[in-house]
Design an enzyme around this catalytic site. Sequence first.
Site, mmCIF file in Angstrom:
data_model
loop_
_atom_site.group_PDB
_atom_site.id
_atom_site.type_symbol
_atom_site.label_atom_id
_atom_site.label_comp_id
_atom_site.label_asym_id
_atom_site.label_seq_id
_atom_site.Cartn_x
_atom_site.Cartn_y
_atom_site.Cartn_z
ATOM 1 N N LYS A 103 15.583 -31.367 3.827
ATOM 2 C CA LYS A 103 14.979 -31.244 2.295
ATOM 3 C C LYS A 103 13.645 -31.617 2.436
ATOM 4 O O LYS A 103 12.717 -30.968 1.728
ATOM 5 C CB LYS A 103 15.718 -32.198 1.546
ATOM 6 N N ASN A 104 13.475 -32.978 3.035
ATOM 7 C CA ASN A 104 11.793 -33.311 2.869
ATOM 8 C C ASN A 104 11.159 -32.739 3.835
ATOM 9 O O ASN A 104 9.822 -32.876 3.737
ATOM 10 C CB ASN A 104 11.715 -34.814 3.073
ATOM 11 N N ARG A 148 10.050 -34.956 -8.553
ATOM 12 C CA ARG A 148 8.639 -35.548 -8.419
ATOM 13 C C ARG A 148 7.712 -34.879 -7.279
ATOM 14 O O ARG A 148 6.420 -34.802 -7.362
ATOM 15 C CB ARG A 148 8.586 -36.916 -7.800
ATOM 16 N N CYS A 187 10.850 -43.174 -12.118
ATOM 17 C CA CYS A 187 12.100 -42.616 -11.598
ATOM 18 C C CYS A 187 13.200 -43.725 -11.378
ATOM 19 O O CYS A 187 12.686 -44.844 -11.511
ATOM 20 C CB CYS A 187 11.877 -41.654 -10.458
ATOM 21 N N ARG A 208 6.695 -45.185 -8.612
ATOM 22 C CA ARG A 208 6.429 -44.345 -7.839
ATOM 23 C C ARG A 208 5.013 -43.629 -8.300
ATOM 24 O O ARG A 208 5.082 -42.309 -8.482
ATOM 25 C CB ARG A 208 7.617 -43.261 -7.582
ATOM 26 N N ASP A 235 15.901 -44.026 2.676
ATOM 27 C CA ASP A 235 16.645 -42.889 2.263
ATOM 28 C C ASP A 235 18.264 -43.351 2.733
ATOM 29 O O ASP A 235 19.150 -42.528 2.594
ATOM 30 C CB ASP A 235 16.399 -41.693 2.461
ATOM 31 N N VAL A 254 10.584 -50.594 0.639
ATOM 32 C CA VAL A 254 9.922 -49.432 0.505
ATOM 33 C C VAL A 254 9.628 -49.195 -1.297
ATOM 34 O O VAL A 254 8.644 -48.918 -1.726
ATOM 35 C CB VAL A 254 10.047 -48.212 1.204
ATOM 36 N N ARG A 289 21.106 -32.260 -5.493
ATOM 37 C CA ARG A 289 19.579 -32.184 -5.255
ATOM 38 C C ARG A 289 19.379 -32.391 -3.707
ATOM 39 O O ARG A 289 18.498 -32.037 -3.337
ATOM 40 C CB ARG A 289 18.846 -33.548 -5.832
#
Length: 423
Positions: A22-23, A93, A117, A122, A306, A328, A398
């Site tokens: 996804k990223n 985002r 969020c 963020r 993540d 993070v 998502r």
Amino acid sequence: MDKLLIEGGVALHGEVTISGAKNSALPILASSLLSDETMEIANVPHLHDVTTTIELLGRMGLSIVVDEKMNVEINSSGISSFFAPYELVKTMRSSILVLGPLLARYGVAEVSLPGGCAIGARPVNLHLQGLKAMGAEIKVEGGYIKAKAKRLRGAEINLDVVTVTGTENLLMAATLADGQTKIHNAAREPEVVDLANCLIKMGAIIEGAGTDTITIEGVSDLKGTSYQILPDRIETGTFLAAIAMTRGKAKLKKTNPDILDAILSKFKEAGCRIATGSDWVELDMSNGDLNAVNIRTAPYPGFPTDMQAQFTALNCVSNGTSFVTESVFENRFMHILELQRMGAILKLEGNTVIIEGKNRLTGAPLMATDLRASASLVLAALAADGTTEVERIYHIDRGYETIEEKLSKLGARIRRMPGRIKS
Ligand code: UD1
């Protein structure tokens, strides 16, 4: 709204295929704004965030064709708008990733400011500072970032904090800037490298992607290309956690073990047997006790934030006391209260969760809160006694492609219950 119904206690076995990352897909789709020519992007995961990105680019006037295998053909020559509205940015985002390419290629962009969020404030201040250093005029008005520039010029940019999408936005912007840009303290994530490789195939001149200094020599235009998105390391890690927590043995195909070092070493430390090939990973936890492991999240090559929620869940069903520190994001612990409702013993002190391992959790009705927190609840449910119902699973959709189908393939008893449609 759909729910997931999970009957826990089944050890996972078999094989499953990992999707594209996804990223990587999100910035690479945005990079199509940098060229007039057609981009062909393969291994794009079928995810809600990808659909949102495609909708955003479609509304700008790009022509996009998606086939049944999620090969995406995209061409920006008919662009008619440089606007990313709040209604889309608030759901995703990373829509901010259109800002750099729009400014670099068209000299104008209006992008909604992403709000806070579930996992923290963020901000996007570093994206804006970097673009300003490249000569952009930026003001924030009525909740929108309004940016313009004649032609961006190369600059020395020092990022105060390592930011993944910030690095990607500036990297894309710099490819078409006048002169050389150096991004110091750049994110080293494999997804940044994937984007850089795609941009290089488009004709960009980039050195140092994957290190903390990326150097870009601006060019006057970029061409179209075909590119295959790299495998999703977070989906891989999440499925490995499911196999470990259910004391199963299974193989994940079409993944890339080379970008999984920090994650695989934690599974080994936990007592899992790991075997790897060039594009697969197998985890065997069928005859062994799972040991809790301490985690501290950090930018790549450190342990990914993540995967924090998933290892918090894993530690709940492992032997021993463990400490999981999130460094993070400031508020990435929404899963704790839900895990406690399943009988897990954990408490939060500052940015560290202290977990007393316990062998059995019990099923309960749960509420998904954000993407990775939701994944951790599914993992806990797979390992728990009894039935768990996870609500608000749009968060999971998502970032995980057909999670229930893939887990069912490994033997999990999981099904999606369509929500009632309001009249
Ligand atoms: C990306 C990933 C997300 C992952 C995160 C950290 C995508 C689409 N998303 O998110 O899955 O969890 O990296 O690995 O790739 N920060 C600032 N100012 C800025 C930008 C960031 O202070 O302008 C801070 C953030 O608040 C956070 C830290 O930097 O504390 C890292 O955030 P960042 O790497 O930017 O996350 P994203 O790129 O949004």
